[in-house]
Write an enzyme that holds these catalytic residues in place. Sequence first.
Site, PDB file in Angstrom:
ATOM      1  N   SER A 106       0.836  -1.217   0.000  1.00  0.00           N
ATOM      2  CA  SER A 106       0.000   0.000   0.000  1.00  0.00           C
ATOM      3  C   SER A 106       0.866   1.260   0.000  1.00  0.00           C
ATOM      4  O   SER A 106       0.590   2.219  -0.722  1.00  0.00           O
ATOM      5  CB  SER A 106      -0.862   0.044   1.263  1.00  0.00           C
ATOM      6  OG  SER A 106      -1.880  -0.892   1.183  1.00  0.00           O
ATOM      7  N   ARG A 138       1.439   4.283  -2.999  1.00  0.00           N
ATOM      8  CA  ARG A 138       1.242   5.703  -2.704  1.00  0.00           C
ATOM      9  C   ARG A 138       2.505   6.507  -2.996  1.00  0.00           C
ATOM     10  O   ARG A 138       2.428   7.613  -3.535  1.00  0.00           O
ATOM     11  CB  ARG A 138       0.793   5.874  -1.254  1.00  0.00           C
ATOM     12  CG  ARG A 138      -0.692   5.483  -1.076  1.00  0.00           C
ATOM     13  CD  ARG A 138      -0.996   5.032   0.317  1.00  0.00           C
ATOM     14  NE  ARG A 138      -2.406   4.768   0.540  1.00  0.00           N
ATOM     15  CZ  ARG A 138      -3.033   3.619   0.230  1.00  0.00           C
ATOM     16  NH1 ARG A 138      -2.391   2.639  -0.374  1.00  0.00           N
ATOM     17  NH2 ARG A 138      -4.326   3.464   0.494  1.00  0.00           N
ATOM     18  N   GLY A 163      -6.310  -3.343  -7.602  1.00  0.00           N
ATOM     19  CA  GLY A 163      -7.406  -2.437  -7.269  1.00  0.00           C
ATOM     20  C   GLY A 163      -6.891  -1.098  -6.769  1.00  0.00           C
ATOM     21  O   GLY A 163      -7.475  -0.052  -7.044  1.00  0.00           O
ATOM     22  N   ARG A 211     -14.296  -6.161 -10.393  1.00  0.00           N
ATOM     23  CA  ARG A 211     -14.374  -5.500  -9.084  1.00  0.00           C
ATOM     24  C   ARG A 211     -15.066  -4.131  -9.184  1.00  0.00           C
ATOM     25  O   ARG A 211     -14.938  -3.450 -10.205  1.00  0.00           O
ATOM     26  CB  ARG A 211     -12.967  -5.392  -8.477  1.00  0.00           C
ATOM     27  CG  ARG A 211     -12.409  -6.787  -8.204  1.00  0.00           C
ATOM     28  CD  ARG A 211     -11.029  -6.754  -7.638  1.00  0.00           C
ATOM     29  NE  ARG A 211     -10.976  -6.100  -6.351  1.00  0.00           N
ATOM     30  CZ  ARG A 211      -9.843  -5.790  -5.738  1.00  0.00           C
ATOM     31  NH1 ARG A 211      -8.671  -6.067  -6.308  1.00  0.00           N
ATOM     32  NH2 ARG A 211      -9.871  -5.207  -4.574  1.00  0.00           N
ATOM     33  N   SER A 240     -13.257   2.199   3.258  1.00  0.00           N
ATOM     34  CA  SER A 240     -12.357   1.753   2.190  1.00  0.00           C
ATOM     35  C   SER A 240     -11.222   2.749   2.027  1.00  0.00           C
ATOM     36  O   SER A 240     -11.444   3.914   1.679  1.00  0.00           O
ATOM     37  CB  SER A 240     -13.112   1.627   0.866  1.00  0.00           C
ATOM     38  OG  SER A 240     -12.181   1.558  -0.204  1.00  0.00           O
ATOM     39  N   GLN A 272      -9.019   2.609  -0.255  1.00  0.00           N
ATOM     40  CA  GLN A 272      -8.817   2.909  -1.674  1.00  0.00           C
ATOM     41  C   GLN A 272      -9.739   4.042  -2.113  1.00  0.00           C
ATOM     42  O   GLN A 272      -9.317   4.973  -2.809  1.00  0.00           O
ATOM     43  CB  GLN A 272      -9.069   1.651  -2.509  1.00  0.00           C
ATOM     44  CG  GLN A 272      -8.017   0.579  -2.269  1.00  0.00           C
ATOM     45  CD  GLN A 272      -8.255  -0.681  -3.065  1.00  0.00           C
ATOM     46  OE1 GLN A 272      -9.324  -0.879  -3.638  1.00  0.00           O
ATOM     47  NE2 GLN A 272      -7.258  -1.536  -3.114  1.00  0.00           N
ATOM     48  N   ASP A 282      -7.343  -7.610   4.779  1.00  0.00           N
ATOM     49  CA  ASP A 282      -6.697  -8.626   3.934  1.00  0.00           C
ATOM     50  C   ASP A 282      -6.311  -9.873   4.727  1.00  0.00           C
ATOM     51  O   ASP A 282      -5.920 -10.886   4.140  1.00  0.00           O
ATOM     52  CB  ASP A 282      -5.467  -8.034   3.241  1.00  0.00           C
ATOM     53  CG  ASP A 282      -5.863  -6.940   2.256  1.00  0.00           C
ATOM     54  OD1 ASP A 282      -6.961  -7.040   1.676  1.00  0.00           O
ATOM     55  OD2 ASP A 282      -5.088  -5.986   2.070  1.00  0.00           O
ATOM     56  N   ARG A 339     -13.285 -14.094  -1.748  1.00  0.00           N
ATOM     57  CA  ARG A 339     -12.450 -14.758  -0.731  1.00  0.00           C
ATOM     58  C   ARG A 339     -13.258 -15.575   0.276  1.00  0.00           C
ATOM     59  O   ARG A 339     -12.692 -16.455   0.924  1.00  0.00           O
ATOM     60  CB  ARG A 339     -11.555 -13.729  -0.021  1.00  0.00           C
ATOM     61  CG  ARG A 339     -10.435 -13.257  -0.920  1.00  0.00           C
ATOM     62  CD  ARG A 339      -9.471 -12.308  -0.247  1.00  0.00           C
ATOM     63  NE  ARG A 339      -8.377 -11.996  -1.164  1.00  0.00           N
ATOM     64  CZ  ARG A 339      -7.574 -10.945  -1.044  1.00  0.00           C
ATOM     65  NH1 ARG A 339      -7.731 -10.108  -0.039  1.00  0.00           N
ATOM     66  NH2 ARG A 339      -6.605 -10.739  -1.919  1.00  0.00           N
TER      67      ARG A 339
END
Length: 420
Positions: free
Chosen positions: A20, A24, A88, A116, A161, A163, A307, A338
């Site tokens: 992550s 970024r 994603g 997605r 979220s 994201q 996750d 998942r």
Amino acid sequence: MNIVPTSEIRGIISVPPDKSITHRALMICPLAHGKSTVHNLLDSGDTTSTYKIVKALGGRFNGDFSRLEILPWEFGESSIPLDCGNSGTTARLLSGLLSGEKGLHILYGDESLSKRPMKRVIDPLSKMGARIWAGKQNSSLPIAINGGVLKGCEHSLEIASAQVKSALLLAGIRAEGVTRVAEPQRSRDHTERMLASMGAKIVCEEDSVCVTRSDLEPLNFEVPGDISSAAFFVALACIHPNARLQIEGVGLNDRRIGLLKVLQMMGASIHWSIDNSEPEPSGKIEVSSSELHGIDISPEIFPSMIDELPLLALIGTAVDGVTEIRGAGELRKKESDRISVTVRNFRKLGVEIEEFEDGFSITGPQKITGGVVDSHGDHRMAMLFALAGLVSSEGVEIRSHESVNISYPGFFETIEEVCR
Ligand code: S3P
């Protein structure tokens, strides 16, 4: 790939850099007015997707992922569609970034990413004035973004979220006025931390964050190890009867360590300590074989272990009592479904597990016998079932195991290193 049971787990290991934070750094540092230097970026399938797109759009980099100089962006339109691969984070964060940049861009992805949801970023970005078109009822890739001037907005996310929040913050730092994003629970805050360390006008409150248009200073820092990768070895050490591991240089951001807290509540022998705090807390984790008991796990903690949630099915086989996850429907919208892949694969290995629309339930302790499973191209499913093989009685064969390269190149080498 065949994973055979192991009688002992020992070692002092480090895990690959945080995925992550790497995404970024590759997207945000080019927005600074000077040269940033970032050490220890993750070189994997997902982060390569981001790197290639930023380069195709005029991003300038010197060096390699162990030490990368990131120069101010000389932004140019790309006439070719931009491939987000399996990622994603790439698709959603770039949607926010490109919404505020002049030019027409097309984003697409692989088969999994194309299923997605994108509506969750398209709708709020459109409210800020972005012009975005998507096929399939505005809900998934490919999408076309015609960027331009944006206006700040108030957003209240239905689902926590990082994201979506990050996409809106990256649009917000170039929009006119104030952009405020509120979340029902607190998702990871790497974007906020990075923007704040680069001098952005950003204010973080309990459940929301505000940004206004900002010039960004360059950043020099080192990416810590990925707690989501470390989590596999933490879970393995807890459930294996003869294990002791130390994991060094790993990110310990409070919004990412839900699994460590849940394991501690279950009675695990686990300790972590922070030795570096800025801009991201990092340190070491010590963990060894544990006697675990069932606890009630409240969905409030899920965003800090989103996750890692499927690992609770594996941990559940070693827990004395019930491990039940409800309110985790988001897991069906990840790189694979998942919930379904976890339940189907555990059943193939002889484990009794109940499936719900929004989770699963397992009563332990249970033996994992062994068998053949499929990762469905999902990196975290491949790693989860490799661990199942190590604690099984007959071993596990994993189909499409190479998906681990999306986040953890070298995963199977580390398995070899710690298994005695
Ligand atoms: C990520 C956020 C999480 C996580 C993903 C990476 C990020 O998704 O599942 O692997 O880098 O922002 P959401 O918080 O959007 O659910």
